[in-house]
Scaffold this active site. Structure first.
Site, PDB file in Angstrom:
ATOM      1  N   ILE A 149       0.843  -1.204   0.000  1.00  0.00           N
ATOM      2  CA  ILE A 149       0.000   0.000   0.000  1.00  0.00           C
ATOM      3  C   ILE A 149       0.877   1.252   0.000  1.00  0.00           C
ATOM      4  CG2 ILE A 149      -1.806   1.276   1.234  1.00  0.00           C
ATOM      5  CD1 ILE A 149      -2.704  -1.460   2.411  1.00  0.00           C
ATOM      6  N   ARG A 169      12.258  -1.314   8.310  1.00  0.00           N
ATOM      7  CA  ARG A 169      13.408  -2.002   8.912  1.00  0.00           C
ATOM      8  C   ARG A 169      14.483  -2.245   7.866  1.00  0.00           C
ATOM      9  NH1 ARG A 169       9.664  -6.639  11.052  1.00  0.00           N
ATOM     10  NH2 ARG A 169       9.021  -6.251   8.911  1.00  0.00           N
ATOM     11  N   ARG A 226      -2.703   1.331  11.754  1.00  0.00           N
ATOM     12  CA  ARG A 226      -3.482   0.879  12.900  1.00  0.00           C
ATOM     13  C   ARG A 226      -3.293   1.921  13.997  1.00  0.00           C
ATOM     14  NH1 ARG A 226      -5.815  -1.971  10.024  1.00  0.00           N
ATOM     15  NH2 ARG A 226      -6.033  -4.238  10.035  1.00  0.00           N
ATOM     16  N   GLU A 255     -10.996   1.515  18.528  1.00  0.00           N
ATOM     17  CA  GLU A 255     -12.126   1.708  17.606  1.00  0.00           C
ATOM     18  C   GLU A 255     -13.350   0.891  18.038  1.00  0.00           C
ATOM     19  OE1 GLU A 255     -10.712   0.739  13.693  1.00  0.00           O
ATOM     20  OE2 GLU A 255      -9.094   2.193  13.806  1.00  0.00           O
ATOM     21  N   HIS A 273     -12.311   4.711   9.875  1.00  0.00           N
ATOM     22  CA  HIS A 273     -11.658   3.509   9.318  1.00  0.00           C
ATOM     23  C   HIS A 273     -12.302   3.093   7.983  1.00  0.00           C
ATOM     24  CE1 HIS A 273      -9.201  -0.303  10.501  1.00  0.00           C
ATOM     25  NE2 HIS A 273      -9.236  -0.163   9.178  1.00  0.00           N
ATOM     26  N   VAL A 274     -12.151   3.970   6.999  1.00  0.00           N
ATOM     27  CA  VAL A 274     -12.783   3.722   5.688  1.00  0.00           C
ATOM     28  C   VAL A 274     -11.751   3.468   4.583  1.00  0.00           C
ATOM     29  CG1 VAL A 274     -14.922   4.977   6.197  1.00  0.00           C
ATOM     30  CG2 VAL A 274     -12.954   6.239   5.265  1.00  0.00           C
TER      31      VAL A 274
END
Ligand code: NAP
Ligand code: 8YV
Length: 319
Positions: A149, A169, A226, A255, A273-274
């Site tokens: 993403i 990392r 998150r 949430e 959270h869409v």
């Protein structure tokens, strides 16, 4: 299915398997006990039931957990892997949707579009124009987690003229973006810090007070990963004290509860959270939940097992 999932998943699983909807049972505990000797697979995601050892150990015949979503921090994959239980997620099919949402959140936070909409509706335009905002011109975007993403976000951001840097990392051989091994150093160097790592223990509070301090008073924090990845208390304090300019948040620590302090801040942008929440993309994710289970049941193996529970199995199940 311990908790409700979209109707198309229910339908797909009812057509190809014997589906038990645990949430419909009047006595959930008894139903789980009665069904346990027969349950081979679970469909889960976004529900209240945590897929931890306590829950999973109640199903001695369990072979596969199919999770709705690319992030699987709600499933104890270590526990599952040690017992030969396969966990699958829904990668790739949502990359472009979540990247669109991330760009939307950047634009909304920097240009204050939701606030401009509220301004017009409140009749304030009749008095004077909406105040001028910050800009994307000449800005640098720092991506924390340049994965599937993150790369789709970077591609879009490049076309907006943003310079791109990233932290993870590992340095990645196939990209030319500037790599920062230190998150604090990257925060100091960029204008917009965007978080798109997995959740879970390893990334808990990766973005802390020190990182926010380094981002600075003109800085913008975007979180589409998150809620756990950002220290929410430190963020609230940084926003309250104007240690950073603004934030755009699609995810929260607890949430669907969102801290009242954030709700009352006019200068932040909050989404419920869409990230992947279009009909098209949720259908593609749902289909993958079904296909993983049905492919496994037909002896063809899971389609998208997570890295911690590889297929073919590395260990035979002690479960
Ligand atoms: P991915 O391809 O696995 O990419 C994850 C990236 O995070 C990798 O580049 C990885 O790089 C980096 N990373 C992992 N652990 C890290 C750590 N401890 N410190 C710094 N970087 C770390 O995953 P993806 O498919 O892009 O999805 C990413 C996450 O986005 C999901 O797990 C989910 O939590 C979230 N998500 C949110 C929404 C939403 O609706 N808001 C929707 C979809 C996904 P290195 O291995 O080099 O560290
Ligand atoms: C979904 C997500 O909202 O894929 C993820 O990791 O956070 C989102 O796409 C969620 O998983 C659906 O329950």
């Amino acid at each position: 299915m311990p908790d409700p999932l979209p109707a198309m998943i229910v339908k797909g699983l009812e057509q190809g398997s014997k589906l038990h909807k645990l949430w419909e049972a009047s006595d959930r505990d008894k139903a789980l006990k009665d069904l346990a000797p027969r349950i081979r697979g679970l469909a889960t995601g976004g529900g209240l039931t945590r897929m931890d050892g306590t829950f999973l150990s109640r199903l001695p015949k369990l072979e596969i957990v199919s999770s709705y979503g690319v992030g699987y921090d709600n499933v104890d994959v270590k526990w599952a892997g040690e017992r030969g239980i396969i966990v699958t997620n829904t990668p790739d099919v949502l990359n472009e949707e979540v990247a669109d949402t991330a760009i939307g959140l950047i634009l909304c936070a920097v240009r204050q579009f939701p606030q401009a909409d509220r301004y017009l509706r409140d009749g304030k335009w009749l008095q004077k124009p909406f105040p001028l905002t910050a800009t994307l011109r000449g800005r640098t975007l720092g991506i924390v987690g340049l994965g599937r993403i993150g790369k789709a976000i970077a591609k879009r951001a490049e076309t907006f003229g943003l310079k791109i840097a990233y932290h993870g990392r590992n340095r990645q051989a196939d990209v030319d973006y500037k790599y920062f091994a230190s998150l604090v150093e990257m925060a100091r160097a960029v204008d917009i810090l965007l978080v798109i790592t997995p959740g879970g223990a390893e990334t808990k509070h990766l973005v802390n007070a020190q990182v926010l301090e380094a981002l600075g008073p003109e800085g913008v924090l975007i979180n589409v990963a998150r809620g756990s990845v950002v220290d929410e208390a430190a963020l609230i304090e940084a926003l309250r004290a104007r240690k950073i300019m603004t934030a755009g948040l699609d995810v929260f620590a607890n949430e669907p509860r969102v801290p009242q302090e954030l709700i009352e801040m006019e200068h932040v942008v909050l989404f419920p959270h869409v990230g992947s929440a279009s009909v098209h993309t949720r259908n593609a994710m749902g289909q993958l939940v079904v296909d993983n289970l049905l492919s496994y049941a037909a002896g063809r193996g899971p389609l998208t097992p997570v890295a911690e529970t590889p297929w073919p199995r590395e260990k035979s199940g002690a479960h």
